[in-house]
Design an enzyme around this catalytic site. Structure first.
Site, mmCIF file in Angstrom:
data_model
loop_
_atom_site.group_PDB
_atom_site.id
_atom_site.type_symbol
_atom_site.label_atom_id
_atom_site.label_comp_id
_atom_site.label_asym_id
_atom_site.label_seq_id
_atom_site.Cartn_x
_atom_site.Cartn_y
_atom_site.Cartn_z
ATOM 1 N N ARG A 166 0.819 -1.229 0.000
ATOM 2 C CA ARG A 166 0.000 0.000 0.000
ATOM 3 C C ARG A 166 0.847 1.271 0.000
ATOM 4 N NH1 ARG A 166 -2.042 -3.210 -1.334
ATOM 5 N NH2 ARG A 166 -3.864 -4.353 -0.701
ATOM 6 N N SER A 243 -11.027 0.102 2.775
ATOM 7 C CA SER A 243 -10.429 -0.156 4.091
ATOM 8 C C SER A 243 -9.903 1.159 4.661
ATOM 9 C CB SER A 243 -9.269 -1.135 3.970
ATOM 10 O OG SER A 243 -9.748 -2.350 3.433
ATOM 11 N N GLU A 347 -5.425 4.321 5.665
ATOM 12 C CA GLU A 347 -5.067 4.009 4.270
ATOM 13 C C GLU A 347 -5.463 5.154 3.327
ATOM 14 O OE1 GLU A 347 -5.902 -0.001 2.610
ATOM 15 O OE2 GLU A 347 -6.743 1.097 0.921
#
Ligand SMILES: Cc1cc2nc3c(=O)[nH]c(=O)nc-3n(C[C@H](O)[C@H](O)[C@H](O)COP(=O)(O)OP(=O)(O)OC[C@H]3O[C@@H](n4cnc5c(N)ncnc54)[C@H](O)[C@@H]3O)c2cc1C
Length: 355
Positions: A166, A243, A347
């Protein structure tokens, strides 16, 4: 000519349906317009927010005091084909999931497990988009970008993108505006080996086996729908940024502390999810930590709510503000910290706000 408007409400451009007005809003549908819009804003010393599908953004209720450049460049082309590998270049404004659907229909493997992810192509390198055992770092071979430091168009190969979980060279700074992305895909009727246990179970295969591209895509879409992870205007659980927290990656010391806290809280034989990362680091599951810290699906704080289908998605089911959503995020983060000593990290990209 790029369309320019003033005081455009950003809530209409984010999947959370949150965010106040942008002082200026530019719709760029060609690369030339896009680069010109960024250059003009930079010349004026104007803050810039590059906007794709708005599916990984949490924007302040006060909006954005600068120019938002909405990426609307379209088009894909095959740039090379050799030995069963096809290079497909896609403009930054192409919608991601229709692109994946076309790859699957055309017999090109490599992105099938990334079906159903919202947003546009240009954002996929930013956080190295991933799901169900695939991420784009496996297929991206080249990113063309406008470099706001050198004021030139540059090409970054995979190594220069510095992809990790990520994360990439693009995340956390505004230096590069992605213009197009080239993916190296495999000509195949079958998927890449299914790496994700839940997906393998769903498909009735063992991890490492292959299925047809269509079977992989259909199974991923079904799993994602069950978790509210495919955008659906009729499903308030999908008013999220996906998320909200990344899965924590722990060093040995942090891991030992988590082990101790888990045993203390859940009993000496209790275990927790562990996935090996590079070096001696281990990734655990943010959803597991949130759930065991006492936050059930559907937990509410004011008008903001944890999705009723997925512990990791914080939602605006209607009537919430960005401040409400962040209050819920802080509550969850503090609860996990108190229970397990792990600091969750957001995130989505936060614009004009901090957690
Ligand atoms: C329901 C749902 C499910 C999701 N599931 C997943 C998932 O499974 N896996 C996953 O990884 N993500 C997931 N996401 C997050 C999100 O969809 C991805 O991160 C997606 O790539 C964001 O694309 P976007 O175009 O919407 O980016 P935006 O939200 O518009 O922008 C995100 C960031 O990228 C920057 N950016 C966007 N385009 C460019 C560009 N061309 N050049 C430079 N910077 C740019 C923006 O400035 C911002 O910082 C999910 C989100 C939702 C709402």
């Amino acid at each position: 000519m790029a369309v320019i408007a003033e005081e455009v409400n950003l809530a209409g451009y984010t999947t959370l349906r949150l965010g106040g007005p942008a002082r200026r809003f530019v719709e760029a549908t060609t690369e030339a317009e896009l680069v010109a819009a960024i250059r003009a804003a930079d010349d004026e010393g104007e803050p810039v927010l590059v906007l794709g599908g708005g599916s990984n953004l949490v924007v302040s209720d006060d909006g954005f005091p600068g120019t938002v450049v909405h990426i609307g460049t379209r088009g894909t082309e095959r740039t090379a084909a050799e030995g069963g590998t096809v290079h497909v270049r896609a403009q930054a404004g192409e919608d991601w999931d229709p692109f994946v659907a076309r790859c699957v229909a055309d017999g090109l493997a490599g992105v099938e497990c990334l079906s159903g992810i919202p947003g546009r192509v240009g954002a996929t390198p930013i956080q190295n988009v991933g799901a169900y055992g695939q991420d784009v770092s496996e297929t991206i071979i080249e990113v063309r970008a406008y470099d706001r430091e050198s004021r030139a168009v540059v090409t970054l190969d995979r190594a220069a993108c510095r992809f990790t979980y990520r994360h990439s060279v693009f995340k956390g700074n505004d230096r590069y505006v992605v213009l197009d992305v080239t993916y190296a895909l495999h000509e195949a009727e079958e998927s890449q080996p299914i790496a994700y246990a839940e997906l393998a179970r769903k498909l009735g295969v063992r991890p490492g086996e292959r299925v047809t591209l269509k079977e992989a895509r259909d199974a991923v879409l079904e799993l994602r729908r069950g978790k509210g992870m495919v955008l659906d205007a009729a499903d308030p659980d999908t008013r999220s940024a996906g998320s909200f927290f990344t899965n924590p990656v722990l060093d040995p010391e942090q891991l030992a502390e988590l082990q101790r806290r888990v045993a203390e809280r859940l009993g000496p034989d209790a275990t927790f999810p562990r996935y090996p990362e590079t070096g001696d680091r281990v990734k655990t599951s943010a959803a597991w930590l949130i759930d065991r810290a006492g936050f059930a699906k559907g937990h509410v704080l004011g008008p903001a709510r944890i999705s009723t289908k997925h512990t990791l998605a914080l939602t605006n089911p209607g009537g919430a503000s960005t401040a409400d959503l962040l209050a819920l995020a802080r509550e969850v983060r503090a609860g996990v910290r108190d229970a397990f000593g792990v600091e969750l990290v957001n995130e989505p990209v936060l614009v004009g706000v901090a957690l």
